[in-house]
Scaffold this motif. Structure first.
Motif, PDB file in Angstrom:
ATOM      1  N   PRO A  11       0.791  -1.234   0.000  1.00  0.00           N
ATOM      2  CA  PRO A  11       0.000   0.000   0.000  1.00  0.00           C
ATOM      3  C   PRO A  11       0.825   1.286   0.000  1.00  0.00           C
ATOM      4  CG  PRO A  11      -0.337  -1.249   2.036  1.00  0.00           C
ATOM      5  CD  PRO A  11       0.527  -2.072   1.153  1.00  0.00           C
ATOM      6  N   GLU A  12       2.045   1.230   0.461  1.00  0.00           N
ATOM      7  CA  GLU A  12       2.883   2.421   0.521  1.00  0.00           C
ATOM      8  C   GLU A  12       3.579   2.736  -0.808  1.00  0.00           C
ATOM      9  OE1 GLU A  12       5.489  -1.029   1.144  1.00  0.00           O
ATOM     10  OE2 GLU A  12       3.535  -0.509   1.938  1.00  0.00           O
ATOM     11  N   ALA A  13       3.489   1.833  -1.782  1.00  0.00           N
ATOM     12  CA  ALA A  13       4.159   2.018  -3.076  1.00  0.00           C
ATOM     13  C   ALA A  13       3.460   3.113  -3.896  1.00  0.00           C
ATOM     14  CB  ALA A  13       4.169   0.712  -3.858  1.00  0.00           C
ATOM     15  N   PRO A  14       4.246   3.855  -4.671  1.00  0.00           N
ATOM     16  CA  PRO A  14       3.633   4.868  -5.543  1.00  0.00           C
ATOM     17  C   PRO A  14       2.935   4.193  -6.725  1.00  0.00           C
ATOM     18  CG  PRO A  14       5.975   4.705  -5.965  1.00  0.00           C
ATOM     19  CD  PRO A  14       5.679   3.805  -4.791  1.00  0.00           C
ATOM     20  N   ASP A  15       2.201   4.979  -7.509  1.00  0.00           N
ATOM     21  CA  ASP A  15       1.598   4.440  -8.733  1.00  0.00           C
ATOM     22  C   ASP A  15       2.718   3.980  -9.663  1.00  0.00           C
ATOM     23  OD1 ASP A  15      -0.962   4.950  -7.876  1.00  0.00           O
ATOM     24  OD2 ASP A  15      -1.078   6.908  -8.873  1.00  0.00           O
ATOM     25  N   ILE A  16       2.504   2.827 -10.291  1.00  0.00           N
ATOM     26  CA  ILE A  16       3.536   2.243 -11.143  1.00  0.00           C
ATOM     27  C   ILE A  16       2.978   2.039 -12.543  1.00  0.00           C
ATOM     28  CG2 ILE A  16       5.031   0.229 -11.469  1.00  0.00           C
ATOM     29  CD1 ILE A  16       5.049  -0.050  -8.412  1.00  0.00           C
ATOM     30  N   ASP A  17       3.790   2.384 -13.514  1.00  0.00           N
ATOM     31  CA  ASP A  17       3.431   2.215 -14.923  1.00  0.00           C
ATOM     32  C   ASP A  17       3.092   0.744 -15.180  1.00  0.00           C
ATOM     33  OD1 ASP A  17       3.413   1.867 -17.698  1.00  0.00           O
ATOM     34  OD2 ASP A  17       5.142   3.153 -18.027  1.00  0.00           O
ATOM     35  N   PRO A  18       1.912   0.456 -15.744  1.00  0.00           N
ATOM     36  CA  PRO A  18       1.493  -0.929 -15.995  1.00  0.00           C
ATOM     37  C   PRO A  18       2.403  -1.697 -16.965  1.00  0.00           C
ATOM     38  CG  PRO A  18      -0.349   0.578 -16.314  1.00  0.00           C
ATOM     39  CD  PRO A  18       0.865   1.414 -16.082  1.00  0.00           C
ATOM     40  N   SER A  19       3.217  -0.992 -17.734  1.00  0.00           N
ATOM     41  CA  SER A  19       4.093  -1.684 -18.688  1.00  0.00           C
ATOM     42  C   SER A  19       5.371  -2.230 -18.041  1.00  0.00           C
ATOM     43  CB  SER A  19       4.469  -0.747 -19.838  1.00  0.00           C
ATOM     44  OG  SER A  19       5.281   0.313 -19.363  1.00  0.00           O
ATOM     45  N   TRP A  44       8.387  -7.685  -9.754  1.00  0.00           N
ATOM     46  CA  TRP A  44       8.628  -8.914  -9.005  1.00  0.00           C
ATOM     47  C   TRP A  44       8.488  -8.613  -7.530  1.00  0.00           C
ATOM     48  CZ3 TRP A  44       9.058 -13.351 -11.607  1.00  0.00           C
ATOM     49  CH2 TRP A  44       9.321 -13.256 -12.969  1.00  0.00           C
ATOM     50  N   ALA A  45       7.928  -9.547  -6.798  1.00  0.00           N
ATOM     51  CA  ALA A  45       7.732  -9.361  -5.361  1.00  0.00           C
ATOM     52  C   ALA A  45       8.271 -10.574  -4.608  1.00  0.00           C
ATOM     53  CB  ALA A  45       6.259  -9.164  -5.051  1.00  0.00           C
ATOM     54  N   LEU A  46       8.819 -10.289  -3.450  1.00  0.00           N
ATOM     55  CA  LEU A  46       9.272 -11.316  -2.517  1.00  0.00           C
ATOM     56  C   LEU A  46       8.302 -11.313  -1.351  1.00  0.00           C
ATOM     57  CD1 LEU A  46      11.539 -13.317  -1.571  1.00  0.00           C
ATOM     58  CD2 LEU A  46      12.597 -11.337  -0.438  1.00  0.00           C
ATOM     59  N   PHE A  47       7.781 -12.490  -1.023  1.00  0.00           N
ATOM     60  CA  PHE A  47       6.819 -12.645   0.072  1.00  0.00           C
ATOM     61  C   PHE A  47       7.339 -13.686   1.061  1.00  0.00           C
ATOM     62  CE2 PHE A  47       4.260 -11.300  -3.529  1.00  0.00           C
ATOM     63  CZ  PHE A  47       3.419 -10.357  -2.970  1.00  0.00           C
ATOM     64  N   GLY A  48       7.054 -13.465   2.348  1.00  0.00           N
ATOM     65  CA  GLY A  48       7.363 -14.472   3.357  1.00  0.00           C
ATOM     66  C   GLY A  48       6.455 -15.670   3.182  1.00  0.00           C
ATOM     67  N   PRO A  67       4.352  -9.333   2.523  1.00  0.00           N
ATOM     68  CA  PRO A  67       5.178  -8.722   1.492  1.00  0.00           C
ATOM     69  C   PRO A  67       6.503  -8.220   2.073  1.00  0.00           C
ATOM     70  CG  PRO A  67       3.164  -7.429   1.857  1.00  0.00           C
ATOM     71  CD  PRO A  67       3.139  -8.579   2.795  1.00  0.00           C
ATOM     72  N   ILE A  68       7.598  -8.519   1.365  1.00  0.00           N
ATOM     73  CA  ILE A  68       8.926  -8.139   1.826  1.00  0.00           C
ATOM     74  C   ILE A  68       9.566  -7.115   0.888  1.00  0.00           C
ATOM     75  CG2 ILE A  68      11.273  -8.982   2.282  1.00  0.00           C
ATOM     76  CD1 ILE A  68       9.980 -11.686   3.061  1.00  0.00           C
ATOM     77  N   LEU A  69       9.470  -7.353  -0.418  1.00  0.00           N
ATOM     78  CA  LEU A  69      10.160  -6.497  -1.379  1.00  0.00           C
ATOM     79  C   LEU A  69       9.386  -6.439  -2.681  1.00  0.00           C
ATOM     80  CD1 LEU A  69      12.888  -5.009  -2.225  1.00  0.00           C
ATOM     81  CD2 LEU A  69      13.577  -7.217  -3.141  1.00  0.00           C
ATOM     82  N   LEU A  70       9.347  -5.257  -3.279  1.00  0.00           N
ATOM     83  CA  LEU A  70       8.775  -5.055  -4.610  1.00  0.00           C
ATOM     84  C   LEU A  70       9.861  -4.424  -5.468  1.00  0.00           C
ATOM     85  CD1 LEU A  70       6.270  -4.989  -6.505  1.00  0.00           C
ATOM     86  CD2 LEU A  70       5.909  -2.643  -5.691  1.00  0.00           C
ATOM     87  N   THR A  71      10.094  -4.969  -6.655  1.00  0.00           N
ATOM     88  CA  THR A  71      11.163  -4.475  -7.510  1.00  0.00           C
ATOM     89  C   THR A  71      10.842  -4.748  -8.977  1.00  0.00           C
ATOM     90  OG1 THR A  71      13.560  -4.618  -7.948  1.00  0.00           O
ATOM     91  CG2 THR A  71      12.459  -6.645  -7.273  1.00  0.00           C
ATOM     92  N   ASN A  75      13.371  -5.726 -10.814  1.00  0.00           N
ATOM     93  CA  ASN A  75      14.532  -6.553 -11.144  1.00  0.00           C
ATOM     94  C   ASN A  75      14.416  -7.881 -10.390  1.00  0.00           C
ATOM     95  OD1 ASN A  75      17.108  -7.773 -10.961  1.00  0.00           O
ATOM     96  ND2 ASN A  75      18.104  -5.823 -11.356  1.00  0.00           N
ATOM     97  N   ARG A  76      14.146  -8.945 -11.122  1.00  0.00           N
ATOM     98  CA  ARG A  76      13.921 -10.257 -10.486  1.00  0.00           C
ATOM     99  C   ARG A  76      15.110 -10.688  -9.627  1.00  0.00           C
ATOM    100  NH1 ARG A  76      14.166 -16.014 -12.326  1.00  0.00           N
ATOM    101  NH2 ARG A  76      12.525 -17.084 -11.173  1.00  0.00           N
ATOM    102  N   SER A  77      16.319 -10.422 -10.092  1.00  0.00           N
ATOM    103  CA  SER A  77      17.516 -10.813  -9.334  1.00  0.00           C
ATOM    104  C   SER A  77      17.549 -10.185  -7.950  1.00  0.00           C
ATOM    105  CB  SER A  77      18.779 -10.430 -10.097  1.00  0.00           C
ATOM    106  OG  SER A  77      18.857 -11.143 -11.299  1.00  0.00           O
ATOM    107  N   SER A  78      17.017  -8.970  -7.832  1.00  0.00           N
ATOM    108  CA  SER A  78      17.003  -8.289  -6.530  1.00  0.00           C
ATOM    109  C   SER A  78      16.221  -9.075  -5.489  1.00  0.00           C
ATOM    110  CB  SER A  78      16.391  -6.894  -6.664  1.00  0.00           C
ATOM    111  OG  SER A  78      17.187  -6.090  -7.485  1.00  0.00           O
ATOM    112  N   THR A  79      15.188  -9.786  -5.928  1.00  0.00           N
ATOM    113  CA  THR A  79      14.399 -10.561  -4.970  1.00  0.00           C
ATOM    114  C   THR A  79      15.235 -11.698  -4.383  1.00  0.00           C
ATOM    115  OG1 THR A  79      13.469 -11.935  -6.734  1.00  0.00           O
ATOM    116  CG2 THR A  79      12.178 -10.014  -6.039  1.00  0.00           C
ATOM    117  N   PHE A  80      16.073 -12.318  -5.217  1.00  0.00           N
ATOM    118  CA  PHE A  80      16.935 -13.397  -4.729  1.00  0.00           C
ATOM    119  C   PHE A  80      18.009 -12.852  -3.783  1.00  0.00           C
ATOM    120  CE2 PHE A  80      15.195 -15.301  -8.600  1.00  0.00           C
ATOM    121  CZ  PHE A  80      14.802 -16.532  -8.107  1.00  0.00           C
ATOM    122  N   TYR A  81      18.555 -11.684  -4.120  1.00  0.00           N
ATOM    123  CA  TYR A  81      19.564 -11.069  -3.250  1.00  0.00           C
ATOM    124  C   TYR A  81      18.976 -10.718  -1.890  1.00  0.00           C
ATOM    125  CZ  TYR A  81      22.547 -10.647  -7.374  1.00  0.00           C
ATOM    126  OH  TYR A  81      23.300 -10.921  -8.480  1.00  0.00           O
TER     127      TYR A  81
END
Length: 85
Positions: A39-47, A51-55, A60-64, A66-72
């Motif tokens: 909910p705290e994320a700004p509006d994001i371009d639909p295009s 990728w999201a990391l969830f417990g 929710p843990i991370l929204l990015t 860049n898929r690699s960032s979720t693994f890091y």
């Protein structure tokens, strides 16, 4: 020797706690789902591919973008990632 099949019954709450703090999952997420999960994320371009990391419990843990960032992030938090099908 015959092995017996044992079936464990877990409540939805108990199942949500399995792997809590140890396991996380990564999934692609649509921009229209972002406000519900982050909910705290700004509006994001639909295009933009997101990728999201969830417990393990769905926290929710991370929204990015860049898929690699979720693994890091998972490795940084010492979480094992699993695939969901």
């Amino acid at each position: 020797m015959m092995m017996k099949e044992v079936t464990a019954r877990l409540t939805q709450t108990e199942l949500a706690q399995v792997g809590s703090g140890e396991v996380a999952y990564i999934r692609k997420i649509r921009s229209e789902d972002v406000p519900r999960c982050f909910p705290e994320a700004p509006d994001i371009d639909p295009s933009v591919d997101l990728w999201a990391l969830f417990g393990a419990d769905g926290t929710p843990i991370l929204l990015t973008d860049n898929r690699s960032s979720t693994f890091y992030k998972a490795a940084e938090d010492e979480l094992k990632t699993v695939s969901l099908h």
